[in-house]
Design an enzyme around this catalytic site. Sequence first.
Site, mmCIF file in Angstrom:
data_model
loop_
_atom_site.group_PDB
_atom_site.id
_atom_site.type_symbol
_atom_site.label_atom_id
_atom_site.label_comp_id
_atom_site.label_asym_id
_atom_site.label_seq_id
_atom_site.Cartn_x
_atom_site.Cartn_y
_atom_site.Cartn_z
ATOM 1 N N ASP A 67 7.932 9.797 9.809
ATOM 2 C CA ASP A 67 8.162 9.376 11.190
ATOM 3 C C ASP A 67 9.039 8.125 11.270
ATOM 4 O O ASP A 67 9.301 7.458 10.250
ATOM 5 C CB ASP A 67 6.815 9.141 11.904
ATOM 6 C CG ASP A 67 5.811 8.350 11.072
ATOM 7 O OD1 ASP A 67 6.222 7.724 10.071
ATOM 8 O OD2 ASP A 67 4.625 8.346 11.413
ATOM 9 N N ASN A 136 -7.370 6.624 15.370
ATOM 10 C CA ASN A 136 -7.729 7.700 16.300
ATOM 11 C C ASN A 136 -7.532 9.092 15.685
ATOM 12 O O ASN A 136 -7.549 10.090 16.381
ATOM 13 C CB ASN A 136 -6.923 7.571 17.606
ATOM 14 C CG ASN A 136 -5.418 7.706 17.370
ATOM 15 O OD1 ASN A 136 -4.975 7.933 16.246
ATOM 16 N ND2 ASN A 136 -4.636 7.565 18.426
ATOM 17 N N HIS A 138 -4.794 10.171 14.059
ATOM 18 C CA HIS A 138 -3.429 10.718 14.006
ATOM 19 C C HIS A 138 -2.910 10.764 12.565
ATOM 20 O O HIS A 138 -3.324 9.968 11.719
ATOM 21 C CB HIS A 138 -2.464 9.965 14.937
ATOM 22 C CG HIS A 138 -2.029 8.608 14.512
ATOM 23 N ND1 HIS A 138 -2.131 7.506 15.318
ATOM 24 C CD2 HIS A 138 -1.447 8.157 13.375
ATOM 25 C CE1 HIS A 138 -1.639 6.455 14.697
ATOM 26 N NE2 HIS A 138 -1.216 6.826 13.512
ATOM 27 N N GLU A 143 -0.414 12.242 17.720
ATOM 28 C CA GLU A 143 -1.531 11.614 18.421
ATOM 29 C C GLU A 143 -2.511 12.682 18.913
ATOM 30 O O GLU A 143 -2.113 13.831 19.142
ATOM 31 C CB GLU A 143 -1.006 10.821 19.625
ATOM 32 C CG GLU A 143 -0.050 9.694 19.273
ATOM 33 C CD GLU A 143 -0.759 8.446 18.743
ATOM 34 O OE1 GLU A 143 -1.867 8.562 18.179
ATOM 35 O OE2 GLU A 143 -0.185 7.346 18.874
HETATM 36 C C1 GLP Z 1 1.140 4.521 11.656
HETATM 37 C C2 GLP Z 1 1.907 5.626 10.934
HETATM 38 C C3 GLP Z 1 0.983 6.548 10.187
HETATM 39 C C4 GLP Z 1 -0.021 5.740 9.388
HETATM 40 C C5 GLP Z 1 -0.867 4.934 10.326
HETATM 41 C C6 GLP Z 1 -1.942 4.125 9.625
HETATM 42 O O1 GLP Z 1 0.774 4.852 12.945
HETATM 43 N N1 GLP Z 1 2.709 6.404 11.812
HETATM 44 O O2 GLP Z 1 1.758 7.403 9.357
HETATM 45 O O3 GLP Z 1 -0.818 6.608 8.635
HETATM 46 O O4 GLP Z 1 -0.003 4.033 11.003
HETATM 47 O O5 GLP Z 1 -1.410 2.948 9.126
HETATM 48 P P1 GLP Z 1 -2.146 1.994 8.106
HETATM 49 O O6 GLP Z 1 -2.074 2.667 6.798
HETATM 50 O O7 GLP Z 1 -1.364 0.723 8.134
HETATM 51 O O8 GLP Z 1 -3.532 1.828 8.591
#
Ligand code: GLP
Length: 243
Positions: A67, A136, A138, A143
């Site tokens: 992404d 949440n 995702h 989402e």
């Molecule tokens: C973002 C990314 C996800 C990631 C998530 C969790 O929203 N788009 O791909 O998994 O954050 O991030 P973290 O690993 O910093 O908790």
Amino acid sequence: MEYKIFKTKEEIAICAADFFCDALAKNPKTVLGLATGSSPIHTYKELARRVTDDGLDFSGVSTFNLDEYCGLDGSHHQSYRYFMEENLFKKVGILPENVHFLDGKAKNFDVECTRFENELRSIGPVDLQLLGIGRNGHIGFNEPAEKLHSACFRVELAPETIKANQRFFAPGEEVPRSALTMGMGTILSAKKIVLIATGESKAQAIAHMLKGEISGQCPASFLRTHRDAIALLDEAAARNLMQ
Ligand code: GLP
């Protein structure tokens, strides 16, 4: 979906890095699906160490990232492209021509999503997809929603995601409100999926992912429909599984 519980982030990173090594040993031209955020950082460090110490070779590898924020170009410090350059690409010697990214500055986001999806179809499928998980539930930026998207698309970020990701931005700097992301079908088309989750803030999402209803309310729960997906968890993230 299998899961394993570890004591430390470093142990998770070693296990995840072993999956990368297995994939590379089988095929030096492995196609990797990559994630950003704090969850994969230790794995990327461990991979960089193995390149330096053990001669692990990424020169044949192609990568597709999950992404990117809309409105940020790859040189912006908060862009996911920049994150990947800093944390992995330049440390392990992935060739620039083998890096595939959604362009957050594209003029037409629909055209950009189709371009990326087609590129993935012609080079892929992804052999090994690394994932984190949002609080949440995702994955990528898919989402929670009644109807999930199969292919890459532009998504309006959930308020809780914007809040959670604010920590990476400087005070006063705004988190983009939308992003481009691989869709659920794109993610699930990977041959193998490894999801990393650590910390208490992920416990609820992990319990839903592994034990709750498979539904759009927790996009990660669809990983249970995949034939080769594993979650690497620490005890805090796994806390609600024991109840
Ligand atoms: C973002 C990314 C996800 C990631 C998530 C969790 O929203 N788009 O791909 O998994 O954050 O991030 P973290 O690993 O910093 O908790």
